[in-house]
Enzyme design. Structure first.
Site, short mmCIF file in Angstrom:
data_model
loop_
_atom_site.label_atom_id
_atom_site.label_comp_id
_atom_site.label_asym_id
_atom_site.label_seq_id
_atom_site.Cartn_x
_atom_site.Cartn_y
_atom_site.Cartn_z
N ASP A 177 49.17 -5.08 0.77
CA ASP A 177 49.13 -4.00 -0.21
C ASP A 177 50.43 -3.87 -1.01
OD1 ASP A 177 46.55 -3.15 0.19
OD2 ASP A 177 47.06 -1.68 1.72
N LYS A 209 48.63 6.38 4.70
CA LYS A 209 47.23 6.55 4.30
C LYS A 209 46.28 6.01 5.37
CE LYS A 209 45.76 4.50 0.46
NZ LYS A 209 44.79 4.10 -0.59
#
Length: 446
Positions: free
Chosen positions: A324, A24
Site C-alpha cells: 500500500d 485502518k
C-alpha cells in the site's frame, strides 16, 4: 460529491512530533471480530475514515448494537458467531475492498441472503479471488459479469466445509476471507500464501481467544489454520497508528532538507514494515524508539531525519510488506539519486486505481523520468525538481496523498484534483501536513 483539490506550494522543512490516525486494517477487524464475539468489546484509537465506517455501518445493519465512534472510542455489543440478522437492504461498502472481501467470508457462513454494493471504483475491483475459495467451501455467491460487485451471498443454512486453500497471489484480504469463513466451517480450514502478508486477522483472532496456528513453510510461503465451530470472547483493543498513513510523513521528512520528525505509536507489525526497510535501503535516517506491544501488536515511535536518498533495486521479498505504500515510495525514488527499480508488484494494478500507470502518469506530468512496467516501475530520480502540474488522482486516496508529498520539492505549485477520497483513510491529512511544515490548501468546488 463535491470536487476537492489540494494545492501544494513547494518548500518547507518537516519537523515536530505527531500521531497519525489509527490503523485502518486493525480498525476494520476490531469491528468485525467484536461484532461476532460474545460480550462487549471496547476499542480506542479507531480510525474514523469512510472505509472503516462502512464496516461499522454494515454490522449495525445486521443488528449489532455499536456505540460511537467518539474521538476514536467504540463500544461493540457482540452477538456471537450466529447472532447476525438479515439486513433490510444492500450493504454499501463505499470504496473499501477490505470491508467487502473480509465481510464476504463472514457472510458466507450466515443463514440469510444479503447483497454487497460499492462505489464506482470498488465496483471495478476483482472479487473472484474471494468468491472462488468461498464456492469451494460450499457458499452460494453471485457477482456481476466479470466477477465484480454487486455481490449476492445466499445463506439458507447450507453448511460450509473446511478447505486447505493455496492462494494464487499474496493477499491478506483473501487469506482473511478464507479464515473468517473457516469459523463457520466443519473441520480445519487452512490458507497457504506464496509470500507473507499482513497477519492482523490471525493476531486478533488469537487475541479474541480463537486459536489460529501460523507456520512458516520456507523462506516465502506461510500457512494459517483454524478449527471451525469455536467462539470469540470480547476484549479491549488499542489500535496503533497506521504505518500506511505514517509513510507519507516519513517520505516527506526523508526528502526535505533539514527535516526532523517523530511519529508516535506507529504499528510495527513485521508484515507491514516493508516501507521502513525500503527507505533504509535507500539511505533514509530512520530510528525506532520506545518500542513496546499493545494487544498483540508491536508499536514504536518513528524518528526520521533528512538524509540524501539513493536509488535501489527493491527486493521482491519486501513487495508484499509494502504494497500500500508504493505510491509514496515512488515519490521517494523520484527524489533519490540514481535508478530505482520495482518488480513483482502486479497487485498494484488492481487497487483503487491502477497504481502503477496512474503514478507513472502523475510523476511524468511533474517532469520525473518514470517508466511503468507490467509488474512495477523504473524511476530515474534526482535529475530535476518536479515542475508545476495538475494531477488526476483517479478516485484513489493514496495517489492524492503521495502526489501532495511530491509537491514539497517542486519548483512551483502542484494541484491534485479529486481528493475527497482522502477521507476514506486519513481525514486529518491536510491539517497534520500543514502542522509539520507543508503548505497545502484544500479547496472545495461545487
Amino acid at each position: 460529491m463535491a470536487n476537492v483539490k489540494f494545492i501544494v506550494q513547494p518548500g518547507g522543512r518537516i519537523h515536530g512530533r505527531i500521531r497519525v490516525p489509527g490503523d485502518k486494517s486493525i480498525s476494520h477487524r476490531s469491528i468485525m471480530l467484536g461484532a461476532i464475539s460474545e460480550g462487549t468489546t471496547t476499542v480506542t484509537g479507531f480510525l474514523e475514515g469512510a472505509d472503516a465506517l462502512a464496516t461499522l455501518q454494515a454490522f449495525k445493519d445486521m443488528g449489532v448494537q455499536i456505540e460511537g465512534p467518539d474521538k476514536g472510542n467504540v463500544t461493540i455489543h457482540g452477538v456471537g458467531l450466529r447472532g447476525l440478522k438479515k439486513p433490510e437492504k444492500p450493504m454499501d461498502m463505499g470504496n473499501s475492498g477490505t470491508s467487502t472481501r473480509l465481510l464476504a467470508g463472514i457472510l458466507a457462513g450466515q443463514d440469510f441472503d444479503c447483497e454487497l454494493v460499492g462505489d464506482a471504483s470498488l465496483s471495478k475491483r476483482p472479487m473472484k479471488r474471494v468468491t472462488d475459495p468461498l464456492a469451494m467451501m460450499g457458499a452460494k455467491i453471485e457477482t456481476a459479469e466479470g466477477g465484480t460487485l454487486p455481490m449476492k451471498i445466499c445463506g439458507h443454512g447450507q453448511t460450509l466445509k473446511a478447505i486447505d486453500y493455496v492462494l494464487p497471489m499474496a493477499s491478506a484480504q483473501v487469506k482473511s476471507c478464507v479464515l473468517l469463513a473457516g469459523l463457520y466451517a466443519q473441520g480445519k480450514t487452512c490458507a497457504e500464501e506464496p509470500a507473507p502478508t499482513r497477519d492482523h486477522t490471525e493476531r486478533m483472532l488469537n487475541g479474541f481467544g480463537y486459536e489460529v496456528v501460523s507456520t512458516r513453510l520456507d523462506n516465502s510461503r506461510t500457512r494459517a489454520c483454524l478449527q471451525g465451530g469455536g467462539s470469540l470472547k470480547a476484549r479491549h483493543i488499542d489500535v496503533p497508528s497506521d504505518i500506511s498513513s505514517a509513510a507519507f510523513f516519513m517520505v516527506a521528512a526523508a526528502v526535505s532538507e533539514g527535516s526532523d520528525l517523530v511519529i508516535e505509536h506507529v504499528g510495527m507489525n513485521p508484515t507491514r514494515t516493508g516501507v521502513i526497510d525500503i527507505l533504509k535501503l535507500m539511505g533514509a535516517n530512520i530510528v525506532l524508539e520506545n518500542a513496546h506491544e499493545v494487544g498483540g501488536e508491536p508499536v514504536a515511535d518513528v524518528h526520521i531525519r533528512y538524509a540524501p536518498l539513493q536509488g535501489i533495486e527493491i527486493p521482491e521479498s519486501l513487495v508484499p510488506l509494502a504494497i500500500d505504500e508504493f505510491p509514496v515510495l515512488f515519490v521517494a525514488a523520484a527524489s533519490a539519486t540514481g535508478q530505482t527499480v520495482l518488480s513483482g508488484a502486479e497487485e498494484l494494478r488492481v487497487k483503487e486505481s491502477d497504481r502503477i500507470q496512474v503514478m507513472a502518469d502523475a510523476l511524468q506530468a511533474v517532469g520525473i523520468d518514470a517508466v511503468p512496467t507490467p509488474d512495477g516501475m523504473v524511476i530515474n530520480g534526482g535529475q530535476q525538481s518536479p515542475q508545476a502540474a495538475e494531477i488526476q488522482s483517479h478516485h484513489d486516496h493514496r495517489i492524492s496523498m503521495a502526489m501532495t508529498v511530491a509537491g514539497l520539492n517542486a519548483v512551483s505549485e502542484v494541484v491534485i484534483d479529486d481528493c475527497a477520497n482522502v477521507n476514506t483513510s486519513f481525514p486529518t491529512f491536510v491539517s497534520l501536513m500543514n502542522e509539520v511544515g507543508m503548505q497545502i490548501e484544500s479547496k472545495q468546488e461545487a
